[in-house]
Write an enzyme that holds these catalytic residues in place. Structure first.
Site, PDB file in Angstrom:
ATOM      1  N   ASP A  80       8.502  -2.378   9.411  1.00 49.64           N
ATOM      2  CA  ASP A  80       7.987  -2.310  10.920  1.00 49.64           C
ATOM      3  C   ASP A  80       9.100  -2.359  11.972  1.00 49.64           C
ATOM      4  O   ASP A  80      10.094  -2.894  11.804  1.00 49.64           O
ATOM      5  CB  ASP A  80       7.184  -4.021  11.677  1.00 49.64           C
ATOM      6  CG  ASP A  80       6.094  -3.623  10.640  1.00 49.64           C
ATOM      7  OD1 ASP A  80       5.622  -2.900   9.872  1.00 49.64           O
ATOM      8  OD2 ASP A  80       5.704  -5.490  10.431  1.00 49.64           O
ATOM      9  N   ASP A 102       1.205   1.345   9.875  1.00 50.02           N
ATOM     10  CA  ASP A 102      -0.574   0.924  10.532  1.00 50.02           C
ATOM     11  C   ASP A 102      -1.571   1.800  12.281  1.00 50.02           C
ATOM     12  O   ASP A 102      -2.418   1.973  11.685  1.00 50.02           O
ATOM     13  CB  ASP A 102       0.630  -0.260  11.228  1.00 50.02           C
ATOM     14  CG  ASP A 102       1.172  -1.438  10.215  1.00 50.02           C
ATOM     15  OD1 ASP A 102       0.257  -1.746   9.304  1.00 50.02           O
ATOM     16  OD2 ASP A 102       2.553  -2.129  10.499  1.00 50.02           O
TER      17      ASP A 102
END
Length: 170
Positions: free
Chosen positions: A130, A148
């Site tokens: 991330d 995402d």
């Protein structure tokens, strides 16, 4: 001499599966390239301010959304990998059977690309990479990635498509 064109993968209704898989492939490519770039430029936890509300940061998430089950012993990696693969196969089935429904297939293609992007991370690294960090003051939204983002955009399109479909029935 004429060259033969490769036939596009199609379903019974005449729609093609190829463009939808192409969209998913583009999402996977952009997701993986962005993650490779971030992991080459940053060390874990390193942050670079971009705006007054957005940083780039390298974070690893061994769990699911919002670090759900991130502190477990490692079994969650396998569970989320299997769920991601199962979801991808089901999405391909849905796209194949509804390939002429544009918004529905756009939504599913984005979700498919995002799901596979995160599965690749779990298989290769044991966690998801991330790097997008949005915040307000000292409150940070959990870091996330392009996969995402594609999943969220796909879910929004899916809801919009369903609302449109319900409206047209009435």
């Amino acid at each position: 001499m004429a060259t033969k064109k490769k036939p596009m993968i199609s379903n019974k209704s005449g729609g093609s599966l190829t463009p939808w898989l192409g969209i998913a492939a583009i999402v996977i490519l952009l997701d993986q390239l962005s993650k490779i770039t971030i992991t080459k430029l940053f060390v874990t936890g390193e942050s670079m301010p971009i705006t007054s509300f957005f940083n780039l940061v390298l974070a690893y998430n061994p769990g699911a959304a919002f670090s759900f089950l991130a502190h477990e012993s490692g079994w969650q990696r396998h569970l989320f990998t299997v769920i991601g693969i199962g979801a991808a196969l089901y999405i391909i089935y849905l796209i194949k059977n509804h390939s002429s429904q544009r918004m529905f297939c756009w939504a599913l293609s984005l979700i498919l690309g995002g799901a596979i992007g995160n599965v690749i991370d779990r298989v290769m690294y044991g966690h998801v990479v991330d790097f997008l960090d949005f915040f307000y003051g000292t409150s940070h939204f959990p870091a996330f990635n392009l996969a995402d983002s594609a999943i969220c955009l796909g879910a929004a399109l899916f809801i919009l498509d369903e609302l449109r479909r319900v409206k047209n029935k009435s």
